[in-house]
Enzyme design. Structure first.
Site: not given
Length: 378
Positions: A46, A98, A170
């Site tokens: 992780r 989006y 983005d």
């Protein structure tokens, strides 16, 4: 190294002690400590994993960032980055985003106390007018999804810098092959690695690439705490996809231009949204900040019946959500990517029952155009 070479060799050729050409998949959740009190490079996947680290180093170099963080999806990347801001933060974001990003901002982050103003981030004066004492960041997609609106990254970066704000871009649609926002002054770049970076519709992934070591420390803290990290096998798949990124993007971009021109010549098509048209409002900015226009096209046809007929009759294009893979896809945004956007807002922006979005793939462009021709009914 040039970009094409970096896609294969950004993290060096010494991937393991055996000299493998392909970075191995380190499918281990945990790692043995070297000794009591001896810090190991890896301890738990992780936190970090050799396969994921190799991919992250590659993406960081492709974007020119201090560090990159790989997540289990693009939305996981966005959600983690938003943890950088306090609950009372105000964010100015592109109106054309989006649908998943809009859902996160409006239904999750807003419920936690953050406030948002959504606007055309290509209008610098408008963005400036929305800045207040609580504003902490500007968030934009360029080109935007699905209307292909273009924002001037350098101008937004200058505005952000003068007001002590972070600029988040983005870059999913163009990838670092066609556009490098950090070089233009952005602080953080977001990717849905599911799309062009992976490139084969076989993996979910997301990335946040940061400009400074200070930002890297902060994102790393939230990444390990939230734990939405990319798994080793998925990291391997994205890394493999990146090796052919320049080849795919060149072919996709060339195909898209021909298809956009063909669509524009159809009487049944009322409007084509494509960043590469010289009469596009953002064309001059695109030419200045990007080296290509990508493979995304949206268009509006004359009737709902025709839109639905096209979706029923395509044979090479495939009616599916998502984008950026080697296969060409067609999407009905009002029912898929932007289904959660209020109807009135969708209609105002032109995302109606006549509006379609296509992600152009690497097939022979003549076959793609012929498929559209027969789907249109000749």
């Amino acid at each position: 190294m040039k970009f094409e070479t970096l896609c294969l060799h950004a993290d060096g050729n010494k991937k393991d002690e055996w000299g493998t050409i392909t970075a191995p998949v380190c499918q281990s959740a945990t790692f043995v400590h070297k000794g009591v009190g001896v810090q190991s490079e890896y301890s738990y996947s992780r936190l970090s994993n050799p396969t994921r680290a190799h991919l992250e180093n590659t993406v960081a170099q492709l974007e020119g960032g201090a560090a990159a963080f790989a997540f289990s999806s693009g939305m996981a990347a966005v959600a983690t980055v938003m943890k950088l801001f306090k609950q009372d933060a105000h964010i100015i974001a592109s109106e054309d985003l989006y649908g998943g990003s809009l859902r996160l901002f409006r239904n999750v982050n807003s419920a936690e106390g953050m406030t948002f103003d959504f606007t055309d981030t290509g209008d610098i004066a408008r963005v400036q007018s929305l800045i207040n004492k609580s504003t902490k960041a500007i968030y934009c997609e360029t080109p935007s999804n699905p209307l292909m609106q273009v924002s001037d990254i350098a101008a937004l970066a200058d505005l952000a810098r003068k007001n002590g704000l972070a600029l988040i871009v983005d870059n999913t649609f163009l990838t670092p092959y066609f556009q490098r926002p950090l070089d233009l002054g952005a602080d953080i770049v977001i990717h849905s690695g599911t799309k062009y970076l992976g490139g084969h519709n076989d993996v979910l992934a997301g990335f946040a690439v940061v400009k400074t070591d200070g930002l890297a420390e902060r994102v790393a803290y939230y990444a390990k705490t939230i734990g939405a990290c990319l798994a080793p096998w998925d990291s391997f798949l994205v890394e493999r996809g990146i090796k052919t990124l320049p080849l795919r993007m060149d072919r996709i971009s060339a195909n898209a231009r021909e298809i956009a021109e063909w669509l524009r010549g159809r009487a049944e098509v009322k409007r084509v949204y494509y960043a590469g048209f010289a009469d596009n409002a953002g064309y001059a900015v695109s030419v200045r900040q990007s080296t290509g226009f990508g493979g995304m096209i949206s268009f509006e046809v004359e009737s709902k019946a025709l839109a639905e007929s096209i979706l029923r009759n395509i044979k090479v294009f495939q009616y599916a959500e998502s984008l950026g893979g080697v296969e060409s896809l067609i999407t009905y945004p009002m029912l898929q990517t932007h289904a959660d956007v209020p109807v009135e807002e969708r209609e105002r922006r032109g995302i109606n029952d006549r509006f379609l979005r296509i992600s152009v793939g690497i097939e022979n462009v003549a076959d793609l155009i012929e498929d559209l021709r027969q789907a249109f009914g000749q």
